[in-house]
Write a protein that holds these residues in place. Structure first.
Motif, PDB file in Angstrom:
ATOM      1  N   GLU A   1       0.828  -1.219   0.000  1.00 32.52           N
ATOM      2  CA  GLU A   1       0.000   0.000   0.000  1.00 32.52           C
ATOM      3  C   GLU A   1       0.854   1.256   0.000  1.00 32.52           C
ATOM      4  N   THR A   2       0.460   2.210  -0.836  1.00 33.26           N
ATOM      5  CA  THR A   2       1.055   3.537  -0.856  1.00 33.26           C
ATOM      6  C   THR A   2      -0.038   4.550  -0.562  1.00 33.26           C
ATOM      7  N   TYR A   3       0.221   5.445   0.371  1.00 33.12           N
ATOM      8  CA  TYR A   3      -0.753   6.496   0.681  1.00 33.12           C
ATOM      9  C   TYR A   3      -0.325   7.791   0.002  1.00 33.12           C
ATOM     10  N   VAL A   4      -1.309   8.459  -0.647  1.00 29.86           N
ATOM     11  CA  VAL A   4      -1.064   9.725  -1.339  1.00 29.86           C
ATOM     12  C   VAL A   4      -2.084  10.752  -0.852  1.00 29.86           C
ATOM     13  N   LYS A   5      -1.609  11.852  -0.302  1.00 29.53           N
ATOM     14  CA  LYS A   5      -2.507  12.948   0.046  1.00 29.53           C
ATOM     15  C   LYS A   5      -2.911  13.661  -1.240  1.00 29.53           C
ATOM     16  N   ALA A   6      -4.221  13.774  -1.495  1.00 29.03           N
ATOM     17  CA  ALA A   6      -4.681  14.400  -2.729  1.00 29.03           C
ATOM     18  C   ALA A   6      -6.091  14.939  -2.535  1.00 29.03           C
ATOM     19  N   ASP A   7      -6.405  15.989  -3.276  1.00 28.89           N
ATOM     20  CA  ASP A   7      -7.698  16.664  -3.210  1.00 28.89           C
ATOM     21  C   ASP A   7      -8.567  16.195  -4.364  1.00 28.89           C
ATOM     22  N   LEU A   8      -9.745  15.673  -4.057  1.00 31.47           N
ATOM     23  CA  LEU A   8     -10.663  15.207  -5.096  1.00 31.47           C
ATOM     24  C   LEU A   8     -11.010  16.301  -6.094  1.00 31.47           C
ATOM     25  N   ALA A   9     -11.004  17.554  -5.665  1.00 32.22           N
ATOM     26  CA  ALA A   9     -11.375  18.665  -6.539  1.00 32.22           C
ATOM     27  C   ALA A   9     -10.266  19.053  -7.511  1.00 32.22           C
ATOM     28  N   ASP A  10      -9.118  18.391  -7.441  1.00 33.76           N
ATOM     29  CA  ASP A  10      -7.970  18.659  -8.309  1.00 33.76           C
ATOM     30  C   ASP A  10      -7.919  17.583  -9.392  1.00 33.76           C
ATOM     31  N   LEU A  11      -8.368  17.915 -10.593  1.00 35.14           N
ATOM     32  CA  LEU A  11      -8.439  16.927 -11.671  1.00 35.14           C
ATOM     33  C   LEU A  11      -7.063  16.362 -12.009  1.00 35.14           C
ATOM     34  N   ASP A  12      -6.051  17.209 -12.109  1.00 38.10           N
ATOM     35  CA  ASP A  12      -4.714  16.722 -12.444  1.00 38.10           C
ATOM     36  C   ASP A  12      -4.218  15.708 -11.418  1.00 38.10           C
ATOM     37  N   ALA A  13      -4.506  15.970 -10.143  1.00 34.59           N
ATOM     38  CA  ALA A  13      -4.087  15.043  -9.098  1.00 34.59           C
ATOM     39  C   ALA A  13      -4.795  13.698  -9.243  1.00 34.59           C
ATOM     40  N   MET A  14      -6.084  13.714  -9.598  1.00 35.66           N
ATOM     41  CA  MET A  14      -6.826  12.470  -9.769  1.00 35.66           C
ATOM     42  C   MET A  14      -6.342  11.699 -10.994  1.00 35.66           C
ATOM     43  N   VAL A  15      -6.031  12.397 -12.068  1.00 37.54           N
ATOM     44  CA  VAL A  15      -5.501  11.730 -13.261  1.00 37.54           C
ATOM     45  C   VAL A  15      -4.191  11.031 -12.930  1.00 37.54           C
ATOM     46  N   ALA A  16      -3.329  11.694 -12.200  1.00 37.86           N
ATOM     47  CA  ALA A  16      -2.055  11.087 -11.814  1.00 37.86           C
ATOM     48  C   ALA A  16      -2.267   9.899 -10.880  1.00 37.86           C
ATOM     49  N   LEU A  17      -3.194  10.031  -9.972  1.00 40.52           N
ATOM     50  CA  LEU A  17      -3.459   8.988  -8.978  1.00 40.52           C
ATOM     51  C   LEU A  17      -3.953   7.702  -9.636  1.00 40.52           C
ATOM     52  N   LEU A  18      -4.791   7.822 -10.659  1.00 38.20           N
ATOM     53  CA  LEU A  18      -5.423   6.661 -11.277  1.00 38.20           C
ATOM     54  C   LEU A  18      -4.603   6.051 -12.408  1.00 38.20           C
ATOM     55  N   GLU A  19      -3.437   6.580 -12.666  1.00 41.48           N
ATOM     56  CA  GLU A  19      -2.612   6.040 -13.740  1.00 41.48           C
ATOM     57  C   GLU A  19      -2.289   4.571 -13.470  1.00 41.48           C
ATOM     58  N   GLY A  20      -2.594   3.725 -14.444  1.00 44.27           N
ATOM     59  CA  GLY A  20      -2.304   2.306 -14.336  1.00 44.27           C
ATOM     60  C   GLY A  20      -3.267   1.505 -13.497  1.00 44.27           C
ATOM     61  N   ALA A  21      -4.319   2.124 -12.976  1.00 49.26           N
ATOM     62  CA  ALA A  21      -5.258   1.418 -12.096  1.00 49.26           C
ATOM     63  C   ALA A  21      -6.225   0.555 -12.894  1.00 49.26           C
ATOM     64  N   ASP A  22      -6.576  -0.591 -12.329  1.00 47.48           N
ATOM     65  CA  ASP A  22      -7.640  -1.420 -12.908  1.00 47.48           C
ATOM     66  C   ASP A  22      -9.011  -0.875 -12.523  1.00 47.48           C
ATOM     67  N   MET A  23      -9.155  -0.498 -11.239  1.00 52.73           N
ATOM     68  CA  MET A  23     -10.424   0.022 -10.743  1.00 52.73           C
ATOM     69  C   MET A  23     -10.150   1.044  -9.653  1.00 52.73           C
ATOM     70  N   VAL A  24     -11.120   1.925  -9.438  1.00 53.14           N
ATOM     71  CA  VAL A  24     -11.058   2.876  -8.338  1.00 53.14           C
ATOM     72  C   VAL A  24     -12.287   2.672  -7.471  1.00 53.14           C
ATOM     73  N   ILE A  25     -12.086   2.616  -6.175  1.00 51.13           N
ATOM     74  CA  ILE A  25     -13.170   2.480  -5.208  1.00 51.13           C
ATOM     75  C   ILE A  25     -13.324   3.857  -4.574  1.00 51.13           C
ATOM     76  N   HIS A  26     -14.403   4.543  -4.931  1.00 52.21           N
ATOM     77  CA  HIS A  26     -14.545   5.961  -4.614  1.00 52.21           C
ATOM     78  C   HIS A  26     -15.448   6.162  -3.396  1.00 52.21           C
ATOM     79  N   PHE A  27     -14.806   6.345  -2.229  1.00 55.12           N
ATOM     80  CA  PHE A  27     -15.509   6.600  -0.973  1.00 55.12           C
ATOM     81  C   PHE A  27     -15.227   8.004  -0.447  1.00 55.12           C
ATOM     82  N   GLY A  28     -14.459   8.793  -1.154  1.00 54.85           N
ATOM     83  CA  GLY A  28     -14.096  10.120  -0.678  1.00 54.85           C
ATOM     84  C   GLY A  28     -15.193  11.138  -0.910  1.00 54.85           C
ATOM     85  N   ALA A  29     -15.519  11.916   0.105  1.00 53.60           N
ATOM     86  CA  ALA A  29     -16.527  12.978   0.021  1.00 53.60           C
ATOM     87  C   ALA A  29     -16.795  13.489   1.428  1.00 53.60           C
ATOM     88  N   ILE A  30     -17.478  14.610   1.534  1.00 56.03           N
ATOM     89  CA  ILE A  30     -18.046  15.019   2.815  1.00 56.03           C
ATOM     90  C   ILE A  30     -19.252  14.122   3.071  1.00 56.03           C
TER      91      ILE A  30
END
Length: 279
Positions: free
Chosen positions: A44-73
Motif C-alpha cells: 500500500e502507498t498512501y497519497v494525500k490528494a484533493d478530489l477537486a484537483d483533476l490533475d491530481a486524480m488523473v495522476a493517482l489513477l494512472e495504471g489502475a484497474d479500478m477505483v473504489i470511490h468513498f471520498g466525500a463530505i
C-alpha cells in the motif's frame, strides 16, 4: 488485480476497506486529505490528494484497474461546501478513470439519493431519484455521471446505495443496517463481478425489515449474511413509539429527510461517537 485505488481512505468506512482491498491486488494506493494514515499494508502507498484537483486524480489513477470511490463530505452541508469534494470530485474521478482507461468505478452512493420516497414503499434499484438533501443530490449527480460515462465512454460503474453502515443504535437501523462484514463483501463483489456495465445495488444487510429490494442486482452476487433483527426488541423498547408524521420516521432518508437544506443530518441521528460518518 494489478492496481486498485481507494479514495476516502482515512474515513470510517474507508478505514475498514483498506486491508481487504490491499489483499486483492498487487499494488494498492489509498488517498485522502490527511497527511498520512497508519498501518500501511506491504503493497500500500498512501497519497494525500484533493478530489477537486483533476490533475491530481488523473495522476493517482494512472495504471489502475479500478477505483473504489468513498471520498466525500459524508453529511449534509451548504451546497457551496459540498460542491468541490462531492460534485466536482465525482466528475474528476470518472474523467480521470476515462483518461487512464480504468475499467470500473465502485462508488459509495447512498440511500439519500432516493431518501424522499416513503418507507412504506419498498423501492427497488430502479426507483426514481428523490434526494433528501444537497448531499443526496450529489449522489444523484454521481449516479447519473456513472450512467453517462458507461453509455458514452464505456467506463463501468457499481453504485452502492449504502443505507446505514454503523452500529444498530436506533429504530431506523433495524431495517437499514449494513454490517461492516457485509460492506466488505459488497465491495468485493462489486470488484470481482466480471461484467457490471452501469449497476446500482443497495448497501444493506439481510435484515428482516430491510425497506429496499435488491433483486434487480443479483448479477453482482451480493448475498449479505447479517441481520439486525436480533437488536429489534431492545432498540424498539428504548425508542418507544415513533411519531408517524415525522419525515425522519416515514421516509427512507431518515433524519436527512427532515432537516432543512444545508443542515447536518448526522447531528440529528442517535449514533455512537465512532459512527458519525457516512450514512
Amino acid at each position: 488485480m494489478k492496481k486498485l485505488v481507494l479514495t476516502g481512505a482515512a474515513g470510517r468506512l474507508g478505514s475498514y476497506l483498506r486491508a481487504p482491498l490491499a489483499a486483492m491486488c498487487d499494488e494498492f494506493v489509498s488517498t485522502d486529505l490527511r497527511e498520512s494514515v497508519q498501518d500501511l499494508a506491504p503493497n500500500e502507498t498512501y497519497v494525500k490528494a484533493d478530489l477537486a484537483d483533476l490533475d491530481a486524480m488523473v495522476a493517482l489513477l494512472e495504471g489502475a484497474d479500478m477505483v473504489i470511490h468513498f471520498g466525500a463530505i459524508g453529511d449534509e452541508a451548504p451546497f457551496e461546501t459540498l460542491l468541490g469534494p462531492n460534485f466536482i470530485g465525482a466528475y474528476n474521478i470518472w474523467e480521470a478513470a476515462y483518461r487512464n482507461g480504468v475499467r470500473r468505478v465502485v462508488y459509495a452512493s447512498s440511500i439519500h439519493a432516493v431518501g424522499m420516497h416513503r418507507k412504506t414503499e419498498s423501492i427497488g434499484i430502479d426507483a426514481a431519484h428523490r434526494p433528501d438533501t444537497f448531499y443526496g443530490l450529489a449522489k444523484c449527480f454521481a449516479e447519473d455521471l456513472a450512467s453517462l460515462y458507461w453509455d458514452k465512454r464505456g467506463v463501468e460503474s457499481v453504485c452502492m446505495r449504502i443505507l446505514s453502515c454503523a452500529q444498530v443504535s436506533n429504530s431506523r437501523a433495524v431495517g437499514s443496517w449494513l454490517s461492516y462484514d457485509d460492506l466488505i463483501h459488497l465491495v468485493e463483489r462489486a470488484i470481482t463481478t466480471q461484467i457490471t456495465g452501469f449497476s446500482i445495488v443497495y448497501g444493506v444487510s439481510d435484515n428482516d425489515r430491510a425497506p429496499v429490494d435488491n433483486s434487480g442486482a443479483r448479477h453482482l452476487g451480493y448475498r449479505p449474511k447479517d441481520n439486525a433483527e436480533r437488536y429489534a426488541k431492545e432498540i424498539f423498547a428504548a425508542d418507544g413509539p415513533l411519531d408517524p408524521h415525522d419525515p425522519a420516521n416515514t421516509h427512507h432518508g431518515g433524519a436527512f429527510s427532515a432537516v432543512e437544506l444545508g443542515n447536518s443530518g448526522v447531528a440529528q441521528m442517535k449514533l455512537n461517537a465512532e459512527d458519525t460518518g457516512k450514512s
